[in-house]
Design a protein around this motif. Structure first.
Motif, short mmCIF file in Angstrom:
data_model
loop_
_atom_site.label_atom_id
_atom_site.label_comp_id
_atom_site.label_asym_id
_atom_site.label_seq_id
_atom_site.Cartn_x
_atom_site.Cartn_y
_atom_site.Cartn_z
N LEU A 53 30.15 46.00 47.79
CA LEU A 53 31.53 45.76 48.47
C LEU A 53 32.37 46.87 47.74
O LEU A 53 32.62 46.90 46.71
CB LEU A 53 31.84 44.48 48.08
CG LEU A 53 31.00 43.02 48.60
CD1 LEU A 53 31.32 42.03 47.77
CD2 LEU A 53 30.91 43.28 50.08
N GLN A 54 32.99 47.74 48.79
CA GLN A 54 33.91 48.70 48.20
C GLN A 54 35.46 47.99 48.46
O GLN A 54 35.99 47.66 49.44
CB GLN A 54 33.91 49.89 49.11
CG GLN A 54 32.77 50.72 48.99
CD GLN A 54 32.64 51.82 49.73
OE1 GLN A 54 33.27 52.15 50.52
NE2 GLN A 54 31.70 52.68 49.53
N VAL A 55 35.87 47.69 47.15
CA VAL A 55 37.26 47.09 47.28
C VAL A 55 38.14 47.91 46.49
O VAL A 55 38.18 48.26 45.46
CB VAL A 55 37.31 45.66 46.37
CG1 VAL A 55 38.32 45.23 45.99
CG2 VAL A 55 36.18 44.69 46.93
N PRO A 56 39.31 48.45 47.31
CA PRO A 56 40.43 49.39 46.81
C PRO A 56 41.30 48.59 45.67
O PRO A 56 41.37 47.71 45.84
CB PRO A 56 40.95 49.58 47.97
CG PRO A 56 40.28 49.22 49.16
CD PRO A 56 39.47 48.29 48.39
N ILE A 57 41.27 49.19 44.45
CA ILE A 57 42.15 49.06 43.28
C ILE A 57 43.49 48.34 44.08
O ILE A 57 44.03 47.36 43.46
CB ILE A 57 42.31 49.96 42.35
CG1 ILE A 57 43.11 49.38 40.88
CG2 ILE A 57 42.88 51.14 42.85
CD1 ILE A 57 41.93 48.44 40.37
N SER A 58 43.86 49.05 45.04
CA SER A 58 45.13 48.45 45.57
C SER A 58 45.14 47.00 46.23
O SER A 58 46.25 46.48 46.25
CB SER A 58 45.71 49.57 46.60
OG SER A 58 44.84 49.41 47.76
N GLU A 59 44.01 46.75 46.35
CA GLU A 59 43.86 45.29 46.76
C GLU A 59 43.84 44.40 45.68
O GLU A 59 43.87 42.85 45.96
CB GLU A 59 42.50 45.04 47.46
CG GLU A 59 42.39 45.91 48.88
CD GLU A 59 43.51 45.34 50.02
OE1 GLU A 59 43.39 44.07 50.07
OE2 GLU A 59 44.08 46.09 50.70
N PHE A 60 43.68 44.53 44.55
CA PHE A 60 43.82 43.76 43.27
C PHE A 60 45.08 43.31 43.22
O PHE A 60 46.07 44.10 42.83
CB PHE A 60 43.12 44.42 42.10
CG PHE A 60 43.20 43.77 40.96
CD1 PHE A 60 42.16 42.45 40.75
CD2 PHE A 60 44.32 43.75 40.10
CE1 PHE A 60 42.22 41.89 39.54
CE2 PHE A 60 44.32 42.82 38.97
CZ PHE A 60 43.45 41.84 38.66
N ASP A 61 45.32 41.97 43.07
CA ASP A 61 46.53 41.31 42.64
C ASP A 61 46.22 40.23 41.55
O ASP A 61 45.34 39.35 41.93
CB ASP A 61 47.28 40.66 43.94
CG ASP A 61 48.43 40.08 43.52
OD1 ASP A 61 48.40 39.15 42.44
OD2 ASP A 61 49.33 40.23 43.94
N ARG A 62 46.56 40.32 40.45
CA ARG A 62 45.92 39.59 39.33
C ARG A 62 46.25 37.88 39.48
O ARG A 62 45.48 37.45 39.14
CB ARG A 62 46.98 40.16 38.13
CG ARG A 62 46.63 39.24 36.76
CD ARG A 62 47.51 39.87 35.60
NE ARG A 62 47.20 39.03 34.44
CZ ARG A 62 47.09 39.32 33.32
NH1 ARG A 62 46.99 40.63 33.06
NH2 ARG A 62 46.89 38.45 32.12
N GLU A 63 47.49 37.63 40.22
CA GLU A 63 47.59 36.37 40.45
C GLU A 63 46.77 35.96 41.71
O GLU A 63 46.30 34.48 41.60
CB GLU A 63 49.27 36.15 41.13
CG GLU A 63 50.19 36.33 40.19
CD GLU A 63 50.00 35.51 38.77
OE1 GLU A 63 49.64 34.22 38.88
OE2 GLU A 63 50.02 35.96 37.65
N GLU A 64 46.31 36.80 42.42
CA GLU A 64 45.32 36.32 43.83
C GLU A 64 43.66 36.28 43.18
O GLU A 64 43.01 35.96 43.73
CB GLU A 64 45.58 37.14 44.65
CG GLU A 64 46.87 36.94 45.33
CD GLU A 64 47.18 37.80 46.70
OE1 GLU A 64 46.25 38.71 47.02
OE2 GLU A 64 48.28 37.71 47.33
N TRP A 65 43.70 37.05 42.03
CA TRP A 65 42.37 37.44 41.46
C TRP A 65 42.22 36.60 40.08
O TRP A 65 41.39 36.95 39.21
CB TRP A 65 41.87 38.82 41.22
CG TRP A 65 41.75 39.50 42.64
CD1 TRP A 65 42.71 39.61 43.71
CD2 TRP A 65 40.47 40.16 42.84
NE1 TRP A 65 41.93 40.42 44.57
CE2 TRP A 65 40.68 40.90 44.28
CE3 TRP A 65 39.39 40.65 42.24
CZ2 TRP A 65 40.17 41.52 44.81
CZ3 TRP A 65 38.46 41.42 42.93
CH2 TRP A 65 38.76 41.90 44.18
N ALA A 66 42.65 35.46 39.89
CA ALA A 66 42.90 34.90 38.64
C ALA A 66 41.64 33.96 38.13
O ALA A 66 41.16 33.87 37.29
CB ALA A 66 44.10 33.75 38.72
#
Length: 79
Positions: A53-66
């Motif tokens: 799975l290629q997940v760009p760092i720009s897709e990371f949101d600390r609140e959504e990935w808690a």
């Protein structure tokens, strides 16, 4: 727990050095100190290497990935 979430929890258990993420998919990874910025980078690399799975760092949101459950839900879009 579906297969993606199970695989994710395995990766997180290794990265966080804690089996708690396997037992509690609602554990808050950042508030508990299980995951930090270095761990996030390690997770993104492991997602690509182990799960393809290629997940760009720009897709990371600390609140959504808690929590593991939230991360698994976000990752479904990358399958």
């Amino acid at each position: 727990m579906d297969k993606l979430q199970e695989q994710l929890c395995g990766l997180l258990a290794d990265i966080c050095h804690s089996e708690e993420v396997r037992r509690n998919s609602d554990i808050h990874l950042f508030d508990t100190g299980l995951l930090d910025s270095f761990g996030v980078v390690e997770l993104l690399l492991a997602l690509e290497d182990k799960l393809g799975l290629q997940v760009p760092i720009s897709e990371f949101d600390r609140e959504e990935w808690a929590t593991p459950r939230q991360i698994a839900a976000k990752l479904e879009a990358f399958q």
